[in-house]
Scaffold this active site. Structure first.
Site, short mmCIF file in Angstrom:
data_model
loop_
_atom_site.label_atom_id
_atom_site.label_comp_id
_atom_site.label_asym_id
_atom_site.label_seq_id
_atom_site.Cartn_x
_atom_site.Cartn_y
_atom_site.Cartn_z
N TRP A 186 0.87 -1.18 0.00
CA TRP A 186 0.00 0.00 0.00
C TRP A 186 0.91 1.23 0.00
CZ3 TRP A 186 -0.12 3.92 3.75
CH2 TRP A 186 -0.98 4.99 3.43
N GLU A 227 -3.09 -2.89 -2.48
CA GLU A 227 -4.21 -2.25 -1.78
C GLU A 227 -4.52 -0.84 -2.29
OE1 GLU A 227 -3.40 -1.80 2.40
OE2 GLU A 227 -5.41 -1.09 2.86
N LYS A 229 -7.04 2.73 -2.50
CA LYS A 229 -7.62 3.64 -1.52
C LYS A 229 -8.36 4.74 -2.27
CE LYS A 229 -6.31 6.06 2.61
NZ LYS A 229 -5.44 5.99 3.78
N ASP A 260 -9.63 -3.09 1.62
CA ASP A 260 -9.70 -2.49 2.95
C ASP A 260 -11.09 -1.87 3.09
OD1 ASP A 260 -9.60 -0.39 4.99
OD2 ASP A 260 -7.45 -0.78 5.09
N HIS A 263 -11.60 1.91 2.58
CA HIS A 263 -10.97 2.59 1.44
C HIS A 263 -11.90 2.86 0.26
CE1 HIS A 263 -6.55 1.71 2.64
NE2 HIS A 263 -7.24 2.27 3.59
N HIS A 287 -8.47 -6.22 4.53
CA HIS A 287 -8.13 -5.41 5.68
C HIS A 287 -9.45 -5.05 6.34
CE1 HIS A 287 -3.77 -3.86 4.90
NE2 HIS A 287 -3.85 -5.16 5.06
N ASP A 295 -11.89 7.00 6.43
CA ASP A 295 -11.05 5.83 6.74
C ASP A 295 -10.49 5.98 8.15
OD1 ASP A 295 -9.45 3.58 6.38
OD2 ASP A 295 -7.84 4.70 5.43
N ASP A 297 -10.38 4.02 10.71
CA ASP A 297 -9.71 2.88 11.33
C ASP A 297 -10.13 2.64 12.77
OD1 ASP A 297 -7.85 1.69 9.25
OD2 ASP A 297 -7.27 3.81 9.12
N ASP A 327 -7.07 -4.23 10.22
CA ASP A 327 -6.31 -3.00 10.01
C ASP A 327 -7.03 -1.83 10.66
OD1 ASP A 327 -4.68 -0.98 9.20
OD2 ASP A 327 -5.22 -1.05 7.08
C1 RNT Z 1 -3.69 2.81 4.83
C2 RNT Z 1 -3.82 1.35 4.57
C3 RNT Z 1 -2.72 0.48 5.07
C4 RNT Z 1 -2.25 0.87 6.43
C5 RNT Z 1 -1.20 -0.05 7.00
C6 RNT Z 1 -0.53 0.53 8.21
O1 RNT Z 1 -4.78 3.52 4.50
O2 RNT Z 1 -5.04 0.89 5.08
O3 RNT Z 1 -3.08 -0.84 4.99
O4 RNT Z 1 -3.30 0.94 7.33
O5 RNT Z 1 -0.32 -0.41 6.03
ZN ZN Z 2 -5.35 -1.24 4.96
#
Ligand code: RNT
Ligand code: ZN
Length: 419
Positions: A186, A227, A229, A260, A263, A287, A295, A297, A327
């Site tokens: 990523w 990955e 986004k 993810d 994303h 993820h 995003d 998290d 993640d």
């Molecule tokens: C970032 C991505 C990625 C990170 C990690 C730390 O937006 O989700 O996967 O969260 O690599």
């Molecule tokens: Zn991620």
């Protein structure tokens, strides 16, 4: 086994049997489903590079709850503690900037397997498997928002070298631990404001990836995944590695896509992408995260989308093809608690999916009995799957139910509060 847990389980087995579901079979499957614990929840994505720096790349850990891990030893202890409270055998997902650099400053284009040997030894000792990630953020060569797509060929070459080294490290991790290591790529690349060079940046990224994948790895030991986004903080206008970009690249080159959950656009869900992607790539990396408005998290909880993701994996018969990784990085609460809540929620979702009366549901659908399908789906929501999960924990020698809260409080009192 506590009598109450056993009795509730026996009752649940009978209940599920009455709708044609074999609970023990579901548990056998759940037990073979590893979840990859992201090492970066324990220290708010800081890493151990021995250089002053902050988290950059459009991602952000918010909060300052005391007790974050400050060293590899502390981070491993925290992960061990979390694993103690999670039934089954799992994986740990390491980022390249968590290497064991022994007090040295080792730049990203210099890392080697020796910097990760102690991670492998620890994993072997604890019976964990490892996954790995190149770290293309929080670095002075990524500070202007570009890495693999950088206009300067020398900076691109630096990051290409880093990622190739990471692929070799991942391969060695998989070889030594006898389990394929998923290596995730990523990059944060993008721009805050309007750019008139979208095509050029994407061409640069494509060229960099082509160079990266020239080195052929052994599929048995490692597999790359890429990955996408939609946007990052401070990079709101444009993201080089968009979903279309990586979907095109991944399908053309047979490289799995990482989905993810945070994303995509706010109402776009990844559960619906699983059955499409699986027709075009051999595997998928997930993820699993919880995004709130962006995003963000947040810690994964047992919500509708998590259950839908699990259902899609099971309904598509893709347990062996979909790799489940977490993640998120919430720095505002007890970090070990964040791990345990997220993994337990993910397991509960998978268990619910494995306990679905899928044969009957598919019969109803084939017959056009849509009321019956809806009603049965509604009924299974309140079936006693919780009793099955509690039994699974007890059988694995793991604390059952909310009693783990006190255990984490004790660890906080004894360990993390003293940091
Ligand atoms: C970032 C991505 C990625 C990170 C990690 C730390 O937006 O989700 O996967 O969260 O690599
Ligand atoms: Zn991620």
């Amino acid at each position: 086994m506590n009598d109450q847990i056993q009795k509730s389980f026996d009752f649940a087995v009978a209940e599920f049997a009455s709708i044609g579901v074999d609970v023990n079979k579901a548990l056998e499957q759940l037990d073979k489903l590893p979840i990859s614990l992201h090492c970066w929840q324990a220290d708010d994505v800081t890493g151990f590079e021995n250089v002053e720096g902050s988290l950059t790349g459009g991602i952000q850990a918010t909060g300052n709850y005391p007790g974050k891990a400050r060293s590899i030893e502390e981070l491993r202890a925290d992960i061990d503690k979390a694993m103690e409270l999670i039934p089954g055998d799992h994986r740990v997902n390491i980022h390249a900037f968590y290497g064991d650099f022994g007090g040295e400053v080792v730049d990203r284009d210099q890392i080697e397997i020796k910097h990760f040997q102690s991670w492998i030894d620890w994993a072997k000792e604890k019976n964990y498997k490892l996954d790995f990630n190149a770290t293309c953020f929080s670095h002075d060569k990524s500070s202007d928002g570009h890495t693999l797509s950088h206009p300067d060929p020398a900076i691109r070459a630096f990051w290409v070298e880093h990622v190739i080294r990471c692929r070799k490290i991942a391969e060695e991790m998989g070889r030594q631990l006898g389990s394929k290591c998923m290596h995730n790529i990523w990059i944060p690349d993008g721009s805050k404001d309007v750019t008139v060079n979208r095509l050029q940046y994407r061409q640069n990224l494509k060229d960099s990836l082509d160079k990266i994948f020239e080195y052929k790895t052994n599929d048995e030991y490692m597999k790359d995944c890429i990955e996408s986004k939609v946007f990052g903080i401070g990079l709101e206008n444009f993201t080089v590695g968009s979903h279309e970009f990586y979907m095109g690249y991944g399908i053309k080159n047979n490289i799995p896509i990482t989905l993810d959950a945070g994303h995509f656009h706010p109402t776009e869900i990844i559960s619906d992408k699983i059955s499409s992607l699986l027709l075009f790539t051999s595997e998928i990396m997930l993820h699993v995260t919880r995004s709130i408005r962006w995003d963000s998290d947040h810690v994964v909880i047992l919500n509708e989308e998590l259950v839908a993701i699990a259902q899609e994996i099971v309904r598509a018969d893709a347990i062996d093809k979909v790799h489940v990784g977490l993640d998120y990085f919430d720095a505002s609460i007890n970090r070990i608690g964040a791990y345990v809540v997220g993994v337990r929620a993910t397991q509960k979702a998978l268990l619910q999916a494995l306990l679905e009366p899928i044969v009957t549901l598919r019969q109803y659908e084939a017959n056009g009995q849509n009321f019956e399908r809806m009603a049965l789906l509604e009924e299974v929501k309140s079936m006693p799957w919780g009793a099955v999960y509690n039994y699974y924990c007890a059988k694995k020698g793991v604390i059952v139910g909310e009693a783990y809260i006190a255990d984490i409080q004790q660890y906080e009192k004894d360990v993390t509060s003293k940091r």
